[in-house]
Motif scaffolding. Sequence first.
Motif, PDB file in Angstrom:
ATOM      1  N   HIS A 107       0.824  -1.215   0.000  1.00 43.09           N
ATOM      2  CA  HIS A 107       0.000   0.000   0.000  1.00 43.09           C
ATOM      3  C   HIS A 107       0.859   1.265   0.000  1.00 43.09           C
ATOM      4  CE1 HIS A 107      -3.935  -1.662   0.095  1.00 43.09           C
ATOM      5  NE2 HIS A 107      -3.674  -2.426   1.145  1.00 43.09           N
ATOM      6  N   MET A 108       2.056   1.148   0.557  1.00 40.05           N
ATOM      7  CA  MET A 108       2.955   2.305   0.594  1.00 40.05           C
ATOM      8  C   MET A 108       3.761   2.423  -0.698  1.00 40.05           C
ATOM      9  SD  MET A 108       4.270   1.694   4.447  1.00 40.05           S
ATOM     10  CE  MET A 108       4.946   3.256   4.949  1.00 40.05           C
ATOM     11  N   ASP A 109       3.476   1.553  -1.677  1.00 34.13           N
ATOM     12  CA  ASP A 109       4.178   1.574  -2.965  1.00 34.13           C
ATOM     13  C   ASP A 109       5.651   1.241  -2.837  1.00 34.13           C
ATOM     14  OD1 ASP A 109       2.242   1.953  -4.836  1.00 34.13           O
ATOM     15  OD2 ASP A 109       2.282   4.139  -4.692  1.00 34.13           O
ATOM     16  N   LEU A 110       6.004   0.446  -1.831  1.00 29.18           N
ATOM     17  CA  LEU A 110       7.408   0.058  -1.663  1.00 29.18           C
ATOM     18  C   LEU A 110       7.656  -1.331  -2.246  1.00 29.18           C
ATOM     19  CD1 LEU A 110       7.893   1.359   1.971  1.00 29.18           C
ATOM     20  CD2 LEU A 110       8.935   2.307  -0.085  1.00 29.18           C
ATOM     21  N   LEU A 111       6.640  -2.184  -2.159  1.00 28.54           N
ATOM     22  CA  LEU A 111       6.768  -3.543  -2.667  1.00 28.54           C
ATOM     23  C   LEU A 111       5.617  -3.854  -3.612  1.00 28.54           C
ATOM     24  CD1 LEU A 111       7.660  -5.516   0.588  1.00 28.54           C
ATOM     25  CD2 LEU A 111       9.220  -4.651  -1.153  1.00 28.54           C
ATOM     26  N   LYS A 112       5.864  -4.855  -4.455  1.00 30.47           N
ATOM     27  CA  LYS A 112       4.786  -5.298  -5.342  1.00 30.47           C
ATOM     28  C   LYS A 112       4.878  -6.805  -5.533  1.00 30.47           C
ATOM     29  CE  LYS A 112       7.584  -4.447  -9.392  1.00 30.47           C
ATOM     30  NZ  LYS A 112       7.975  -3.557 -10.448  1.00 30.47           N
ATOM     31  N   GLY A 113       3.788  -7.382  -5.963  1.00 27.88           N
ATOM     32  CA  GLY A 113       3.768  -8.802  -6.265  1.00 27.88           C
ATOM     33  C   GLY A 113       4.063  -9.030  -7.730  1.00 27.88           C
ATOM     34  N   GLU A 114       4.666 -10.179  -8.036  1.00 28.33           N
ATOM     35  CA  GLU A 114       5.040 -10.464  -9.418  1.00 28.33           C
ATOM     36  C   GLU A 114       4.778 -11.937  -9.658  1.00 28.33           C
ATOM     37  OE1 GLU A 114       8.761  -8.271 -11.235  1.00 28.33           O
ATOM     38  OE2 GLU A 114       9.252 -10.343 -10.742  1.00 28.33           O
ATOM     39  N   LYS A 115       4.017 -12.242 -10.667  1.00 25.39           N
ATOM     40  CA  LYS A 115       3.675 -13.633 -10.922  1.00 25.39           C
ATOM     41  C   LYS A 115       4.564 -14.215 -12.005  1.00 25.39           C
ATOM     42  CE  LYS A 115      -0.329 -16.567 -10.928  1.00 25.39           C
ATOM     43  NZ  LYS A 115      -1.663 -16.805 -11.432  1.00 25.39           N
ATOM     44  N   LYS A 116       5.224 -15.328 -11.654  1.00 26.43           N
ATOM     45  CA  LYS A 116       6.032 -16.061 -12.638  1.00 26.43           C
ATOM     46  C   LYS A 116       5.459 -17.455 -12.709  1.00 26.43           C
ATOM     47  CE  LYS A 116       9.596 -13.097 -13.240  1.00 26.43           C
ATOM     48  NZ  LYS A 116       9.519 -12.189 -14.320  1.00 26.43           N
ATOM     49  N   GLY A 117       4.751 -17.753 -13.768  1.00 25.88           N
ATOM     50  CA  GLY A 117       4.073 -19.040 -13.859  1.00 25.88           C
ATOM     51  C   GLY A 117       3.038 -19.115 -12.759  1.00 25.88           C
ATOM     52  N   GLU A 118       3.176 -20.148 -11.909  1.00 23.26           N
ATOM     53  CA  GLU A 118       2.204 -20.310 -10.824  1.00 23.26           C
ATOM     54  C   GLU A 118       2.703 -19.689  -9.535  1.00 23.26           C
ATOM     55  OE1 GLU A 118      -1.031 -21.569 -10.997  1.00 23.26           O
ATOM     56  OE2 GLU A 118      -0.424 -21.171 -13.065  1.00 23.26           O
ATOM     57  N   THR A 119       3.938 -19.221  -9.539  1.00 22.59           N
ATOM     58  CA  THR A 119       4.538 -18.720  -8.305  1.00 22.59           C
ATOM     59  C   THR A 119       4.417 -17.202  -8.213  1.00 22.59           C
ATOM     60  OG1 THR A 119       6.164 -20.457  -8.640  1.00 22.59           O
ATOM     61  CG2 THR A 119       6.600 -18.882  -6.867  1.00 22.59           C
ATOM     62  N   ILE A 120       4.025 -16.730  -7.034  1.00 22.48           N
ATOM     63  CA  ILE A 120       3.981 -15.287  -6.823  1.00 22.48           C
ATOM     64  C   ILE A 120       5.201 -14.865  -6.005  1.00 22.48           C
ATOM     65  CG2 ILE A 120       2.742 -13.409  -5.700  1.00 22.48           C
ATOM     66  CD1 ILE A 120       0.156 -14.947  -6.401  1.00 22.48           C
ATOM     67  N   TYR A 121       5.925 -13.929  -6.552  1.00 25.65           N
ATOM     68  CA  TYR A 121       7.090 -13.400  -5.861  1.00 25.65           C
ATOM     69  C   TYR A 121       6.771 -12.009  -5.341  1.00 25.65           C
ATOM     70  CZ  TYR A 121       9.906 -17.087  -7.963  1.00 25.65           C
ATOM     71  OH  TYR A 121      10.419 -18.301  -8.333  1.00 25.65           O
ATOM     72  N   TRP A 122       7.419 -11.646  -4.271  1.00 25.14           N
ATOM     73  CA  TRP A 122       7.348 -10.265  -3.797  1.00 25.14           C
ATOM     74  C   TRP A 122       8.637  -9.586  -4.199  1.00 25.14           C
ATOM     75  CZ3 TRP A 122       5.647 -11.598   1.892  1.00 25.14           C
ATOM     76  CH2 TRP A 122       4.326 -12.068   1.845  1.00 25.14           C
ATOM     77  N   THR A 123       8.493  -8.403  -4.733  1.00 24.92           N
ATOM     78  CA  THR A 123       9.681  -7.707  -5.202  1.00 24.92           C
ATOM     79  C   THR A 123       9.570  -6.229  -4.869  1.00 24.92           C
ATOM     80  OG1 THR A 123      11.016  -7.241  -7.156  1.00 24.92           O
ATOM     81  CG2 THR A 123       8.703  -7.518  -7.527  1.00 24.92           C
ATOM     82  N   SER A 124      10.709  -5.544  -4.946  1.00 23.63           N
ATOM     83  CA  SER A 124      10.753  -4.134  -4.596  1.00 23.63           C
ATOM     84  C   SER A 124      10.248  -3.277  -5.748  1.00 23.63           C
ATOM     85  CB  SER A 124      12.190  -3.763  -4.218  1.00 23.63           C
ATOM     86  OG  SER A 124      12.289  -2.391  -4.051  1.00 23.63           O
ATOM     87  N   VAL A 125       9.566  -2.197  -5.447  1.00 25.73           N
ATOM     88  CA  VAL A 125       9.058  -1.331  -6.509  1.00 25.73           C
ATOM     89  C   VAL A 125      10.210  -0.596  -7.182  1.00 25.73           C
ATOM     90  CG1 VAL A 125       7.706   0.763  -6.979  1.00 25.73           C
ATOM     91  CG2 VAL A 125       6.739  -1.072  -5.591  1.00 25.73           C
ATOM     92  N   ASN A 126      11.203  -0.191  -6.408  1.00 22.09           N
ATOM     93  CA  ASN A 126      12.341   0.542  -6.976  1.00 22.09           C
ATOM     94  C   ASN A 126      13.490  -0.398  -7.333  1.00 22.09           C
ATOM     95  OD1 ASN A 126      11.232   3.194  -6.741  1.00 22.09           O
ATOM     96  ND2 ASN A 126      11.490   2.920  -4.531  1.00 22.09           N
TER      97      ASN A 126
END
Length: 122
Positions: A103-122
């Motif tokens: 919500h603070m725009d620091l992290l985002k989710g990223e889907k690779k195939g069936e796996t969801i990764y958390w990654t940094s926005v910057n």
Amino acid sequence: MKCEKCGAEVKDEEIFEFRGMKVCEDCYFDLMNPPRTCDPWASYAAKKEAERKGQDILADLSDEQKKLLDLIRNRGRVKKEEAANALGVSEDEAERIFSTLHHMDLLKGEKKGETIYWTSVN
Ligand SMILES: [Zn+2]
């Protein structure tokens, strides 16, 4: 002699001519470089202000939020299970921490195939 723009007393050899006006060095460069509407210093100041606010956001984070952010910034991306393990919390708890940072725009989710990764926005 006197500068025709600001009236300052200037030596003859320090007088500049600009479109027929005899002006001092300061006025000459003012006339040569009129203030532009797109002021690079204004956008620089705005950028600095944004950076300062960004740092304030980081200062307000809880220890767990900072840990998750550091973890993701170090590894590039993590899975929810990895984050939970590294932080020593349940996956639900990790998800809750992630969601705040999301919500603070620091992290985002990223889907690779069936796996969801958390990654940094910057
Ligand atoms: Zn002047």
